[in-house]
Design a protein around this motif. Sequence first.
Motif, PDB file in Angstrom:
ATOM      1  N   ARG A 213       0.835  -1.209   0.000  1.00 40.98           N
ATOM      2  CA  ARG A 213       0.000   0.000   0.000  1.00 40.98           C
ATOM      3  C   ARG A 213       0.867   1.256   0.000  1.00 40.98           C
ATOM      4  O   ARG A 213       0.582   2.222  -0.699  1.00 40.98           O
ATOM      5  N   SER A 214       1.928   1.245   0.789  1.00 36.59           N
ATOM      6  CA  SER A 214       2.820   2.400   0.839  1.00 36.59           C
ATOM      7  C   SER A 214       3.494   2.633  -0.500  1.00 36.59           C
ATOM      8  O   SER A 214       3.670   3.769  -0.934  1.00 36.59           O
ATOM      9  N   ALA A 215       3.852   1.534  -1.178  1.00 36.51           N
ATOM     10  CA  ALA A 215       4.452   1.669  -2.507  1.00 36.51           C
ATOM     11  C   ALA A 215       3.455   2.273  -3.475  1.00 36.51           C
ATOM     12  O   ALA A 215       3.811   3.085  -4.343  1.00 36.51           O
ATOM     13  N   GLY A 216       2.163   1.897  -3.323  1.00 37.96           N
ATOM     14  CA  GLY A 216       1.132   2.471  -4.191  1.00 37.96           C
ATOM     15  C   GLY A 216       0.973   3.958  -3.961  1.00 37.96           C
ATOM     16  O   GLY A 216       0.875   4.749  -4.902  1.00 37.96           O
ATOM     17  N   VAL A 217       0.959   4.360  -2.677  1.00 35.42           N
ATOM     18  CA  VAL A 217       0.837   5.780  -2.346  1.00 35.42           C
ATOM     19  C   VAL A 217       2.058   6.549  -2.832  1.00 35.42           C
ATOM     20  O   VAL A 217       1.961   7.692  -3.289  1.00 35.42           O
ATOM     21  N   ALA A 218       3.232   5.893  -2.771  1.00 39.24           N
ATOM     22  CA  ALA A 218       4.483   6.561  -3.122  1.00 39.24           C
ATOM     23  C   ALA A 218       4.573   6.900  -4.603  1.00 39.24           C
ATOM     24  O   ALA A 218       5.515   7.592  -5.005  1.00 39.24           O
ATOM     25  N   LYS A 219       3.629   6.431  -5.409  1.00 38.37           N
ATOM     26  CA  LYS A 219       3.588   6.891  -6.811  1.00 38.37           C
ATOM     27  C   LYS A 219       3.458   8.403  -6.868  1.00 38.37           C
ATOM     28  O   LYS A 219       3.922   9.046  -7.808  1.00 38.37           O
ATOM     29  N   GLY A 220       2.800   8.977  -5.840  1.00 35.96           N
ATOM     30  CA  GLY A 220       2.719  10.428  -5.759  1.00 35.96           C
ATOM     31  C   GLY A 220       4.096  11.048  -5.613  1.00 35.96           C
ATOM     32  O   GLY A 220       4.359  12.129  -6.141  1.00 35.96           O
ATOM     33  N   GLY A 221       4.988  10.366  -4.886  1.00 29.09           N
ATOM     34  CA  GLY A 221       6.364  10.830  -4.772  1.00 29.09           C
ATOM     35  C   GLY A 221       7.076  10.806  -6.109  1.00 29.09           C
ATOM     36  O   GLY A 221       7.843  11.722  -6.438  1.00 29.09           O
ATOM     37  N   PHE A 222       6.825   9.760  -6.891  1.00 28.67           N
ATOM     38  CA  PHE A 222       7.420   9.672  -8.227  1.00 28.67           C
ATOM     39  C   PHE A 222       6.977  10.848  -9.089  1.00 28.67           C
ATOM     40  O   PHE A 222       7.794  11.480  -9.776  1.00 28.67           O
ATOM     41  N   LEU A 223       5.685  11.154  -9.052  1.00 31.18           N
ATOM     42  CA  LEU A 223       5.153  12.268  -9.858  1.00 31.18           C
ATOM     43  C   LEU A 223       5.740  13.599  -9.397  1.00 31.18           C
ATOM     44  O   LEU A 223       6.065  14.461 -10.221  1.00 31.18           O
ATOM     45  N   MET A 224       5.883  13.757  -8.080  1.00 30.51           N
ATOM     46  CA  MET A 224       6.467  14.991  -7.552  1.00 30.51           C
ATOM     47  C   MET A 224       7.902  15.143  -8.035  1.00 30.51           C
ATOM     48  O   MET A 224       8.308  16.218  -8.492  1.00 30.51           O
ATOM     49  N   GLY A 225       8.681  14.080  -7.934  1.00 29.34           N
ATOM     50  CA  GLY A 225      10.071  14.132  -8.384  1.00 29.34           C
ATOM     51  C   GLY A 225      10.190  14.416  -9.859  1.00 29.34           C
ATOM     52  O   GLY A 225      11.056  15.200 -10.289  1.00 29.34           O
ATOM     53  N   TYR A 226       9.320  13.802 -10.646  1.00 26.21           N
ATOM     54  CA  TYR A 226       9.350  14.019 -12.095  1.00 26.21           C
ATOM     55  C   TYR A 226       9.107  15.485 -12.425  1.00 26.21           C
ATOM     56  O   TYR A 226       9.810  16.075 -13.255  1.00 26.21           O
ATOM     57  N   GLU A 227       8.122  16.079 -11.768  1.00 23.97           N
ATOM     58  CA  GLU A 227       7.802  17.485 -12.041  1.00 23.97           C
ATOM     59  C   GLU A 227       8.919  18.417 -11.577  1.00 23.97           C
ATOM     60  O   GLU A 227       9.201  19.427 -12.218  1.00 23.97           O
ATOM     61  N   LEU A 228       9.571  18.080 -10.459  1.00 20.76           N
ATOM     62  CA  LEU A 228      10.662  18.923  -9.969  1.00 20.76           C
ATOM     63  C   LEU A 228      11.866  18.889 -10.893  1.00 20.76           C
ATOM     64  O   LEU A 228      12.535  19.897 -11.114  1.00 20.76           O
ATOM     65  N   GLY A 229      12.174  17.712 -11.443  1.00 24.74           N
ATOM     66  CA  GLY A 229      13.352  17.584 -12.295  1.00 24.74           C
ATOM     67  C   GLY A 229      13.112  17.941 -13.741  1.00 24.74           C
ATOM     68  O   GLY A 229      14.047  18.273 -14.477  1.00 24.74           O
ATOM     69  N   LEU A 230      11.857  17.897 -14.162  1.00 22.02           N
ATOM     70  CA  LEU A 230      11.523  18.068 -15.578  1.00 22.02           C
ATOM     71  C   LEU A 230      11.896  19.435 -16.123  1.00 22.02           C
ATOM     72  O   LEU A 230      12.405  19.561 -17.242  1.00 22.02           O
ATOM     73  N   ILE A 231      11.664  20.476 -15.335  1.00 22.97           N
ATOM     74  CA  ILE A 231      11.857  21.834 -15.837  1.00 22.97           C
ATOM     75  C   ILE A 231      13.307  22.098 -16.197  1.00 22.97           C
ATOM     76  O   ILE A 231      13.613  22.970 -17.022  1.00 22.97           O
ATOM     77  N   SER A 232      14.228  21.328 -15.599  1.00 20.13           N
ATOM     78  CA  SER A 232      15.652  21.502 -15.890  1.00 20.13           C
ATOM     79  C   SER A 232      15.930  21.399 -17.387  1.00 20.13           C
ATOM     80  O   SER A 232      16.682  22.195 -17.946  1.00 20.13           O
ATOM     81  N   GLY A 233      15.331  20.389 -18.058  1.00 15.35           N
ATOM     82  CA  GLY A 233      15.548  20.217 -19.497  1.00 15.35           C
ATOM     83  C   GLY A 233      14.551  20.989 -20.346  1.00 15.35           C
ATOM     84  O   GLY A 233      14.898  21.518 -21.399  1.00 15.35           O
ATOM     85  N   ALA A 234      13.286  21.045 -19.880  1.00 19.75           N
ATOM     86  CA  ALA A 234      12.262  21.751 -20.649  1.00 19.75           C
ATOM     87  C   ALA A 234      12.612  23.220 -20.795  1.00 19.75           C
ATOM     88  O   ALA A 234      12.327  23.847 -21.827  1.00 19.75           O
ATOM     89  N   LEU A 235      13.260  23.782 -19.770  1.00 17.75           N
ATOM     90  CA  LEU A 235      13.613  25.195 -19.795  1.00 17.75           C
ATOM     91  C   LEU A 235      14.601  25.504 -20.917  1.00 17.75           C
ATOM     92  O   LEU A 235      14.581  26.602 -21.483  1.00 17.75           O
TER      93      LEU A 235
END
Length: 528
Positions: free
Chosen positions: A12-34
């Motif tokens: 269950r915790s791993a399922g909830v932690a998908k939100g952590g994956f999405l958060m990390g993706y959004e934080l790192g994404l702008i580095s290249g998109a910029l």
Amino acid sequence: PGNPPRCRPRVRSAGVAKGGFLMGYELGLISGALLQLSSILALSCKQQEVVVSSLLIGALLASLTGGFLIDRFGRRIAIIIASCLLVLGSLILILSTSYGILIAGRIAIGISISLSSIATCVYIAEIAPQHRRGLLVSLNELMIVTGILFAYIANYVFASVSHGWKYMFGLVIPIGALQAIAMYFLPPSPRFLVMKGSDEAASKVLGRLRATSNTAEELTVIKSSLKDEHQYTFLDLFRSKDNMRARMLIGLTLVFFVQTTGQPNILFYASTVLKSVGFQGNEAASLASTGVGVVKVVSTIPATVFVDQVGSKTFLCIGSSIMAVSLVTMGLVNLNIHMNFTNICRNQFLEDSIFRGPGNVSASNESLKEQFASMPSQGRTSLTMLRKSEIAKAEEQNSTALAGGRTSAASQTASHIVIDTVEVPVALKWLSLASLLVYVAAFSIGLGPMTWLVLSEIFPGGIRGRAMALTSSMNWGINLLISLTFLTVTGKNSLFLLDLASLAFIIVFIPETKGCSLEQISMELAKQ
């Protein structure tokens, strides 16, 4: 239905932690998109900083109100709302055709990841058994850094693809939708159910989480703890009652050090930072920043696996010590490079203005002259050093523009503008990258995952959501302040003393919580 397997809380915790994956993706994404957006929309340095910071504005807004939402409607519902907002914000970004719409989409994403980060930490801490709480809460941080790594990979893959930034932003849409659907089928937090008077439902949820029908003892402890804690108001966080003011100061100081050590902003500007030390070109910088993502993931794994045995305080001390050493190395290397991020940002803007043609130039001739005038003379190289074919192409564009009755800013000033193209020695370039990676690794075993574990443990359950929201608002607020000025002040900042201060603070004030239940931690802190 029947006794569930004992690994279920971890699943269950791993399922909830998908939100952590999405958060990390959004934080790192702008580095290249910029790198792409700055060229397509002809963004100045300040506009690039605003694009990055707009996400933090949304995050700050959510952190100011998210705690009340989490305590009133529940941790699970908050995560579902955050996932839906992520999908909406991503759609806005994909369809954005202007600077203003881009900002609006980034604000929506910021609200989403802030609300999700608060709710996820609280939810996992409250459903996890005490001997696995450190592992399961830190698992969220592992998913965050994994998301950052995937963002850097996406940055590299789409670096040379036309409108690649749209694909970068769009990849999270199906994952966000899946997260919202998955959370619907997960149980509410048993502590939240007790807070709302649903003791029978809480008992059933505990039975499913602990794989046992004998939940009376744990339920009694939760009820007894919450009975005392339910009397807290938001203002009690700033009073001496049950040592709440001291707990809040511990939380606020920890997030202060998380942000002021500068490492989180490396995520936003990773490609820009690496270009400043010699990794020229979007693809080269994006590939090097992918190495940063790999190091974060690898370093977070031992912290996640061994935190329940070693303890969060020990990992915090180790991480801060190594960060201080790597900062000294980076400082010595950068003294010999003589390059700062503002010059890189200006150079990129000028290069885009000259070589992408008049159709993409938004700055006036005067603004280009002003930017050039403020650049240092050191390291300048005249455009006459460029390839003859590029100069001929610029002259051809100039002739075409004059024939059409308009003169481009680039062609008017091409013969006068110079660009910093300092050649960084290979040894210094790789030493700088190595020290940066050690710094990132140290953060990833210490302040990165352990701060949020400590914060999820030290506050009473009845006010935990609001306390986490307050510390989160300071976290995003400081992050916003730093990111708004990162490109223009990074070369002037020294972080070594801050790391030493964080180490001293951790040794003196942070409690060791390994092996204790949330109720035991709260009672002990109330006495101290």
